[in-house]
Enzyme design. Structure first.
Site, PDB file in Angstrom:
ATOM      1  N   GLU A 255       0.982  -1.253   0.039  1.00 46.95           N
ATOM      2  CA  GLU A 255      -0.043  -0.092   0.038  1.00 46.95           C
ATOM      3  C   GLU A 255       0.923   1.172  -0.080  1.00 46.95           C
ATOM      4  OE1 GLU A 255      -3.237  -0.280  -0.321  1.00 46.95           O
ATOM      5  OE2 GLU A 255      -3.503  -2.329   0.360  1.00 46.95           O
ATOM      6  N   CYS A 294      -3.317   8.392   3.173  1.00 46.14           N
ATOM      7  CA  CYS A 294      -3.028   8.146   2.062  1.00 46.14           C
ATOM      8  C   CYS A 294      -3.960   8.137   1.169  1.00 46.14           C
ATOM      9  CB  CYS A 294      -2.696   6.470   2.092  1.00 46.14           C
ATOM     10  SG  CYS A 294      -4.003   5.619   3.104  1.00 46.14           S
TER      11      CYS A 294
HETATM   12  P1  NAP Z   1       8.053   5.112   4.660  1.00 47.16           P
HETATM   13  O1  NAP Z   1       9.110   5.906   5.058  1.00 47.16           O
HETATM   14  O2  NAP Z   1       8.227   4.300   3.463  1.00 47.16           O
HETATM   15  O3  NAP Z   1       8.296   3.910   5.943  1.00 47.16           O
HETATM   16  C1  NAP Z   1       7.199   2.953   6.008  1.00 47.16           C
HETATM   17  C2  NAP Z   1       7.542   1.881   6.676  1.00 47.16           C
HETATM   18  O4  NAP Z   1       8.810   0.964   6.309  1.00 47.16           O
HETATM   19  C3  NAP Z   1       8.200   2.261   8.507  1.00 47.16           C
HETATM   20  O5  NAP Z   1       7.722   1.262   9.260  1.00 47.16           O
HETATM   21  C4  NAP Z   1       9.727   2.305   8.034  1.00 47.16           C
HETATM   22  O6  NAP Z   1      10.259   2.157   9.336  1.00 47.16           O
HETATM   23  C5  NAP Z   1      10.030   1.049   7.404  1.00 47.16           C
HETATM   24  N1  NAP Z   1      11.202   0.892   6.536  1.00 47.16           N
HETATM   25  C6  NAP Z   1      11.892   1.962   6.057  1.00 47.16           C
HETATM   26  N2  NAP Z   1      12.940   1.560   5.217  1.00 47.16           N
HETATM   27  C7  NAP Z   1      12.865   0.131   5.344  1.00 47.16           C
HETATM   28  C8  NAP Z   1      13.814  -0.783   5.074  1.00 47.16           C
HETATM   29  N3  NAP Z   1      14.840  -0.582   4.486  1.00 47.16           N
HETATM   30  N4  NAP Z   1      13.422  -2.098   5.233  1.00 47.16           N
HETATM   31  C9  NAP Z   1      12.439  -2.502   6.140  1.00 47.16           C
HETATM   32  N5  NAP Z   1      11.378  -1.373   6.705  1.00 47.16           N
HETATM   33  C10 NAP Z   1      11.782   0.015   6.184  1.00 47.16           C
HETATM   34  O7  NAP Z   1       6.822   5.660   4.823  1.00 47.16           O
HETATM   35  P2  NAP Z   1       6.132   6.650   5.886  1.00 47.16           P
HETATM   36  O8  NAP Z   1       6.812   8.104   5.822  1.00 47.16           O
HETATM   37  O9  NAP Z   1       6.197   6.186   7.061  1.00 47.16           O
HETATM   38  O10 NAP Z   1       4.667   6.634   5.511  1.00 47.16           O
HETATM   39  C11 NAP Z   1       3.911   7.946   4.575  1.00 47.16           C
HETATM   40  C12 NAP Z   1       3.685   7.157   3.250  1.00 47.16           C
HETATM   41  O11 NAP Z   1       3.026   5.968   3.378  1.00 47.16           O
HETATM   42  C13 NAP Z   1       2.907   7.889   2.298  1.00 47.16           C
HETATM   43  O12 NAP Z   1       3.412   8.300   1.084  1.00 47.16           O
HETATM   44  C14 NAP Z   1       1.393   7.548   2.345  1.00 47.16           C
HETATM   45  O13 NAP Z   1       0.643   7.849   1.180  1.00 47.16           O
HETATM   46  C15 NAP Z   1       1.869   6.206   2.437  1.00 47.16           C
HETATM   47  N6  NAP Z   1       0.685   5.490   3.121  1.00 47.16           N
HETATM   48  C16 NAP Z   1      -0.041   4.667   2.276  1.00 47.16           C
HETATM   49  C17 NAP Z   1      -1.156   4.066   2.652  1.00 47.16           C
HETATM   50  C18 NAP Z   1      -1.976   3.059   2.018  1.00 47.16           C
HETATM   51  O14 NAP Z   1      -2.978   2.224   2.557  1.00 47.16           O
HETATM   52  N7  NAP Z   1      -2.019   2.991   0.792  1.00 47.16           N
HETATM   53  C19 NAP Z   1      -1.685   4.096   4.074  1.00 47.16           C
HETATM   54  C20 NAP Z   1      -0.846   4.934   4.821  1.00 47.16           C
HETATM   55  C21 NAP Z   1       0.305   5.673   4.442  1.00 47.16           C
HETATM   56  P3  NAP Z   1      10.972   3.546  10.262  1.00 47.16           P
HETATM   57  O15 NAP Z   1       9.911   4.435  10.491  1.00 47.16           O
HETATM   58  O16 NAP Z   1      11.753   2.930  11.251  1.00 47.16           O
HETATM   59  O17 NAP Z   1      11.772   3.952   9.011  1.00 47.16           O
END
Ligand code: NAP
Length: 525
Positions: A255, A294
């Site tokens: 997602e 999102c």
């Molecule tokens: P993110 O930076 O991509 O992080 C998401 C998750 O991935 C976090 O738990 C992060 O951990 C983890 N992560 C990062 N690098 C990783 C790696 N190399 N290996 C394993 N895990 C890793 O996203 P975010 O900033 O938290 O969220 C915002 C985004 O999510 C927005 O773009 C939004 O549109 C999207 N979103 C989508 C939905 C949907 O249902 N489609 C719902 C909500 C949000 P850390 O925090 O520890 O870095």
């Protein structure tokens, strides 16, 4: 205080100083998290060997009852969760309710749905298939619960709902859950897991949590596991191509981000019910959770004849929204969750402004109510206007994860369709129109690139469930840029935690295997 991880049936504090979680209004350090020293391989194996079999020793009905008990625990602790959401996410009461009550509502929905599967242990799909001239040798398709672990890597914006909307179908299917919440807001997720584990509702190993860096998590996933990721497109790409995921064909659900549209039909003229409904929903979407959803509306497609009037109407309402410390009376819009998110939003906004005019907000000297601008993570709600349609680039590509939306004028229905499709795959589009000819052309033309299309006309009025609200009984997820994942949709969500297998053999064997099976057709209910 350092938040403990729950792994291999134990509470384990990570080593080192940890990563600080802060209050986005005051900058105060609240708690810290650390995954250092946690043996993730052992944690996953414990979940597979201990949690999974214990869960699957129960029936769907019994596991639905466990979800009901979880919902009760969360309901009892609701006030504590609202307090954590206020402090760690800067959530207003309405923002916190969206996440926390949304989580409880979703769990309860799966309690009801799960009961309909009764005392079964797996699912039988369709009729027997004839494979020989007589019925001595036949085939029967089954859906069997996975024997691995459901690994959830979640985004920061839904620490409560983000866990339970995934965990409800996984646990109902009999698959143990391992959650790695996003670090900035991990506190609420961790507290909920702690409360549920301490309540003794689930068997040991059915629910694990590791807060802080994911470290080598994906190095240990296997062929019977599911990885469900919610977050940015960049991180998603890394998950998808992780060597272990590729080598073991690990099932992965993504997602990701999305540049969702609200589309006004040609009949949504100022003064019409459809126009007013669109204005109300756009303002709600821009302000709730400070636009950190999102599913939030990012692009507003309006016929060129009404786009300016729409801009005035939305701007007028935004002007009345108090932005600031959610502890302050009357505040409707809180901060983003961190200064890092604020910086990312400003960066995205600057890109959008290269090809848009600012209708409202975007003031660099903006002062939030009862908060220090230099310490906090506020972004003033900002409405932009773009007259470049398809020729624009950033408007269709950049997701500003904050209270920012852009009105994009369109010339005719074909233009509206092309602009909506230019999002290259979105979670949702909402359409405000009662014009059946317009809807008959537009809805089928955008449906393959949207997980959900919500149509609102005067008859639907205020009865709609909301552009950005994800209903547990309806599909959530979107193609292309949105990640290509599918979640929820009632019992449909169980498909991800089962594997289809056809058993070919004699009728007595197939009959015996079918005795413990519920009809997979129920997943469509
Ligand atoms: P993110 O930076 O991509 O992080 C998401 C998750 O991935 C976090 O738990 C992060 O951990 C983890 N992560 C990062 N690098 C990783 C790696 N190399 N290996 C394993 N895990 C890793 O996203 P975010 O900033 O938290 O969220 C915002 C985004 O999510 C927005 O773009 C939004 O549109 C999207 N979103 C989508 C939905 C949907 O249902 N489609 C719902 C909500 C949000 P850390 O925090 O520890 O870095």
């Amino acid at each position: 205080m350092k938040l403990a991880n729950h792994v291999y049936g134990q509470w384990v504090e990570g080593a080192g100083e940890g990563i600080a979680l802060t209050d986005p209004v005051t900058g105060e350090v609240l708690v810290s998290v650390s995954s250092e020293g946690v043996d993730v391989a052992r944690a996953l194996e414990f979940a597979r060997r201990t949690g999974g079999p214990a869960l699957r020793a129960s029936t769907y009905e019994a596991r639905a009852a466990m979800l009901g008990a979880i919902a009760e625990v969360l309901t009892a602790k609701r006030a504590e969760y609202f307090d954590i959401a206020l402090r760690n996410s800067g959530s207003t009461e309405a923002d916190a309710a969206f996440d926390i009550d949304g989580a409880i509502f979703t769990l309860k929905s799966y309690v009801r749905a799960g009961k309909s599967l009764g005392g079964a242990r797996h699912l039988k799909e369709g009729a027997r298939v004839a494979l020989a001239k007589t019925d001595v040798f036949q085939g029967q398709h089954f859906l069997m619960p996975l024997t691995g672990v459901a690994v959830f890597i979640n985004a920061f914006n839904f620490p409560a709902w983000g866990l339970w909307e995934k965990a409800a179908p996984a646990l109902l299917a009999g698959v143990p859950v391992f959650i790695k919440p996003a670090t900035p807001t991990a506190w609420l997720t961790q507290r909920m897991v702690e409360d549920v584990v301490k309540a003794g509702i689930l068997p040991q190993g059915a629910l694990s949590i590791v807060c802080g860096s994911a470290r080598d998590l994906l190095d240990h996933v296997g062929e019977c596991d599911v990885v469900s990721f919610t977050g940015s497109a960049d991180t998603a790409a890394r998950m998808r191509t992780h060597p272990q995921v590729v080598a073991n064909s690990v099932r992965i659900n993504i997602e990701a981000d999305s540049v969702n549209s609200a589309i006004l039909g040609p009949d949504a003229q100022p003064g019409s019910a459809e126009f007013d409904l669109a204005v109300k929903e756009i303002v709600r979407e821009m302000t709730i959770k400070a636009g950190q959803k999102c599913t939030a509306i990012r692009r507003i497609l309006a016929p060129s004849g009404v786009s300016r009037a729409l801009a005035d109407a939305v701007a007028g309402k935004l002007a009345g929204c108090k932005v600031g410390n959610p502890r302050s009376e009357g505040v409707r819009v809180g901060p983003l969750v961190s200064r890092a998110q604020q910086a990312a939003a400003f960066e995205g906004l600057a890109k959008l402004r290269e090809e848009c005019e600012t209708v409202f907000g975007g003031d660099p000297d903006f002062e939030p109510v009862d908060a220090c601008a230099s310490m906090s993570a506020f972004v003033q709600p900002t409405l932009l206007y773009c007259d470049k349609g398809l020729a624009a680039r950033h408007v269709h590509d950049v997701e500003v994860f904050g209270p920012v939306a852009t009105i994009v004028q369109y010339a005719d229905t074909a233009d509206a369709i092309a602009i909506a499709r230019r999002g290259r795959g979105s979670l949702v589009a909402s359409v405000y129109s009662g014009d059946t000819a317009f809807l008959g052309e537009l809805v089928p033309a955008i449906a393959d690139l949207h997980g959900r299309v919500m149509v609102v006309d005067a008859a639907v009025g205020a009865n709609h469930t909301g552009h950005g609200n994800v209903m547990p009984t309806c599909l959530h997820g979107g193609p292309g840029r949105a990640g290509g994942g599918e979640e929820l949709g009632g019992l449909r969500a169980l498909a991800m935690y089962h594997r289809r297998c056809v058993v070919q053999g004699g009728p007595a064997l197939l009959e015996a295997l079918s005795r413990d099976a519920a009809d997979a057709a129920l997943l469509g209910n």
